[in-house]
Write a protein that holds these residues in place. Structure first.
Motif, PDB file in Angstrom:
ATOM      1  N   UNK A  59       0.833  -1.207   0.000  1.00  0.00           N
ATOM      2  CA  UNK A  59       0.000   0.000   0.000  1.00  0.00           C
ATOM      3  C   UNK A  59       0.868   1.258   0.000  1.00  0.00           C
ATOM      4  N   UNK A  60       1.911   1.213   0.795  1.00  0.00           N
ATOM      5  CA  UNK A  60       2.865   2.329   0.819  1.00  0.00           C
ATOM      6  C   UNK A  60       3.462   2.548  -0.569  1.00  0.00           C
ATOM      7  N   UNK A  61       3.895   1.466  -1.193  1.00  0.00           N
ATOM      8  CA  UNK A  61       4.505   1.568  -2.515  1.00  0.00           C
ATOM      9  C   UNK A  61       3.553   2.160  -3.541  1.00  0.00           C
ATOM     10  N   UNK A  62       2.286   1.760  -3.451  1.00  0.00           N
ATOM     11  CA  UNK A  62       1.302   2.273  -4.409  1.00  0.00           C
ATOM     12  C   UNK A  62       1.060   3.763  -4.187  1.00  0.00           C
ATOM     13  N   UNK A  63       0.968   4.149  -2.927  1.00  0.00           N
ATOM     14  CA  UNK A  63       0.705   5.559  -2.622  1.00  0.00           C
ATOM     15  C   UNK A  63       1.887   6.441  -3.037  1.00  0.00           C
ATOM     16  N   UNK A  64       3.096   5.957  -2.772  1.00  0.00           N
ATOM     17  CA  UNK A  64       4.283   6.768  -3.065  1.00  0.00           C
ATOM     18  C   UNK A  64       4.760   6.580  -4.498  1.00  0.00           C
ATOM     19  N   UNK A  65       4.227   5.548  -5.175  1.00  0.00           N
ATOM     20  CA  UNK A  65       4.662   5.241  -6.534  1.00  0.00           C
ATOM     21  C   UNK A  65       6.129   4.871  -6.574  1.00  0.00           C
ATOM     22  N   UNK A  66       6.554   4.121  -5.564  1.00  0.00           N
ATOM     23  CA  UNK A  66       7.940   3.655  -5.521  1.00  0.00           C
ATOM     24  C   UNK A  66       7.977   2.189  -5.899  1.00  0.00           C
ATOM     25  N   UNK A  67       9.010   1.819  -6.613  1.00  0.00           N
ATOM     26  CA  UNK A  67       9.257   0.408  -6.885  1.00  0.00           C
ATOM     27  C   UNK A  67       9.547  -0.302  -5.576  1.00  0.00           C
ATOM     28  N   UNK A  68       9.361  -1.606  -5.605  1.00  0.00           N
ATOM     29  CA  UNK A  68       9.544  -2.419  -4.412  1.00  0.00           C
ATOM     30  C   UNK A  68      10.963  -2.267  -3.825  1.00  0.00           C
ATOM     31  N   UNK A  69      11.977  -2.236  -4.699  1.00  0.00           N
ATOM     32  CA  UNK A  69      13.347  -2.195  -4.177  1.00  0.00           C
ATOM     33  C   UNK A  69      13.638  -0.831  -3.541  1.00  0.00           C
ATOM     34  N   UNK A  70      13.148   0.227  -4.157  1.00  0.00           N
ATOM     35  CA  UNK A  70      13.358   1.554  -3.573  1.00  0.00           C
ATOM     36  C   UNK A  70      12.669   1.648  -2.218  1.00  0.00           C
ATOM     37  N   UNK A  71      11.437   1.165  -2.179  1.00  0.00           N
ATOM     38  CA  UNK A  71      10.681   1.189  -0.928  1.00  0.00           C
ATOM     39  C   UNK A  71      11.407   0.392   0.146  1.00  0.00           C
ATOM     40  N   UNK A  72      11.825  -0.806  -0.217  1.00  0.00           N
ATOM     41  CA  UNK A  72      12.461  -1.688   0.746  1.00  0.00           C
ATOM     42  C   UNK A  72      13.740  -1.063   1.315  1.00  0.00           C
ATOM     43  N   UNK A  73      14.580  -0.522   0.437  1.00  0.00           N
ATOM     44  CA  UNK A  73      15.817   0.105   0.904  1.00  0.00           C
ATOM     45  C   UNK A  73      15.536   1.307   1.791  1.00  0.00           C
ATOM     46  N   UNK A  74      14.567   2.100   1.383  1.00  0.00           N
ATOM     47  CA  UNK A  74      14.300   3.291   2.176  1.00  0.00           C
ATOM     48  C   UNK A  74      13.737   2.927   3.551  1.00  0.00           C
ATOM     49  N   UNK A  75      12.863   1.930   3.579  1.00  0.00           N
ATOM     50  CA  UNK A  75      12.289   1.520   4.865  1.00  0.00           C
ATOM     51  C   UNK A  75      13.354   0.924   5.785  1.00  0.00           C
ATOM     52  N   UNK A  76      14.320   0.223   5.202  1.00  0.00           N
ATOM     53  CA  UNK A  76      15.414  -0.312   6.014  1.00  0.00           C
ATOM     54  C   UNK A  76      16.176   0.823   6.704  1.00  0.00           C
TER      55      UNK A  76
END
Lengths: 163, 163
Positions: A59-76
């Motif tokens: 849901x976060x990825x869809x809202x921010x329009x981030x690819x999974x890898x970008x989202x994952x790295x940023x959340x880490x």
């Protein structure tokens, strides 16, 4: 046959891009004073939007329009700083929850007043009421022509076909 | 006393951010078909804007609103791919020129029709003539309230005080 933009359309498009670029930089500089990046702030806002303060990663990825890898790295990185927490879902196969921590909520609340003042002074103070209304209608029309990019279905996060 | 956004302003602001996010992703996906990133394309457009096809690095940075290090790294990658060329200025202390190569111009010309069709179908086809006009006026107003961020003076690129 390419339908090129005419001179005035081209000018509008270039100005629109330039507005985005300058807003991105000025917002980033303003938020840096609170120790947050624009990306940090965006994640915290999306999480704080729901009363429980946690959302599925997809849901976060869809809202921010981030690819999974970008989202994952940023959340880490955000998790290392204590701003968010990954919560496993156990038997639920729709993927992890990302939860706002107390540190994250405090950081968001500390940054919000300055950020809002920045947005108000740079955007809303500058536009007339009818321009704000027009901008809203323009955005509504554009959103209808621009579907959200990452597939909205949670299937991407899921490792089982029997979801 | 924070001047918070009211509900309708907040909605306009969120939609505006969402438009930017979706446009960035969809434009990137469309350009990828031509082997260019959005950043590559932006650099090539700025260079091709002038008849001689070359501009000072600081001018590029100002137009794109990129920090010096981001610009420098991206230009290095583009130079490796033959899209641009760094030209030293010799005694001129205002810094290097970045020049469009034949490869870069060919890549831009190959990508442009698809890109313009994308922008037209997602943006200009969707808006009425009066909305396009309103968007232009809104952007003009916003640009006046958002000065370009990197200092416009070439002094940053310069290593001598007697410029």
């Amino acid at each position: 046959m390419t339908r090129w933009l005419d001179a005035s359309e081209e000018q509008v498009w270039r100005d629109f891009l330039q507005v985005q670029r300058r807003l991105e930089v000025s917002t980033g500089q303003q938020l840096a004073a609170s120790g947050l990046s624009t990306s940090d702030f965006a994640v915290l806002v999306v999480l704080s939007d729901v009363p429980e303060g946690r959302r599925r990663a997809f849901e976060l990825g869809r809202e921010l329009q981030w690819e999974k890898s970008r989202l994952s790295h940023h959340l880490t990185r955000m998790q290392r700083r204590g701003l968010v927490l990954r919560e496993d879902c156990g038997s639920d196969r729709r993927g992890a929850y990302i939860a706002l921590t107390d540190v994250g909520r405090t950081a968001l609340e500390a940054a919000a007043p300055g950020h809002v003042e920045h947005v108000r002074s740079r955007v809303f103070d500058v536009l007339s009421a009818s321009q704000v209304e027009a901008l809203g209608e323009i955005c509504t029309a554009l959103l209808a022509s621009l579907p959200p990019s990452p597939p909205p279905a949670p299937a991407q996060e899921c490792c089982s076909p029997d979801e």
